[in-house]
Write a protein that holds these residues in place. Structure first.
Motif: not given
Length: 161
Positions: A35-46, A48-64
């Motif tokens: 949050t202090a360095i938004p450019a770093l967050g944008q680089i990371i999101l660019l 590995i963003g699809p992997f983050i989205q897939l992982y968080t989606t599966l984590s919320t939909r599949i217990p454990l």
């Protein structure tokens, strides 16, 4: 350290991809930094963003889900001697990074540390060390070299020997 065995291109790809797990697990520790360095967050999101989205989606939909992934990698790859030593070593090292992140998360969420300067410092330090170690390991394993991380590599090597 290529004396431990050769690595094929599929082994290199999977060994590199498995380091995305500790990267994703390290992101909550870097909330203050990102949050202090938004450019770093944008680089990371660019990157590995699809992997983050897939992982968080599966984590919320599949217990454990995280526990299932851990045991699938541990029992399916690390304990399976049909896979190369290179792949089993990298998967074990990525799992150990995830375990260390979980332990640090437990310690930093203790009452009294949460929200303090010490807690924020530990979170920032953990983020940079874990994310940096994951990037280093991803690059080394993608090139077919064994990534060496202090203590974690020793533990991974001792375990899969």
């Amino acid at each position: 350290m290529t004396w431990r065995g050769q690595s094929s291109p599929p082994d290199r790809i999977f060994a590199a991809l498995v380091y995305l797990l500790p990267m994703i697990r390290a992101l909550p520790f870097g909330f203050g930094v990102l949050t202090a360095i938004p450019a770093l967050g944008q680089i990371i999101l660019l990157a590995i963003g699809p992997f983050i989205q897939l992982y968080t989606t599966l984590s919320t939909r599949i217990p454990l889900f995280e526990l299932i992934v851990f045991f699938a990698l541990y029992l399916g790859v690390v304990r399976n001697y049909r896979f190369s030593h290179f792949l089993r070593y990298n998967v074990m090292q990525a799992l150990l990074l995830g375990i260390v992140l979980s332990m640090v998360g437990i310690v930093t969420n203790l009452p009294g540390l949460d929200g303090t300067l010490l807690g924020q410092t530990l979170h920032t330090f953990t983020f940079f060390v874990a994310f940096g170690a994951s990037i280093y390991s991803l690059v080394r394993s993608a090139t077919g070299l064994f990534p060496e991380l202090p203590m974690i590599s020793d533990a991974a090597y001792q375990y899969i020997r």
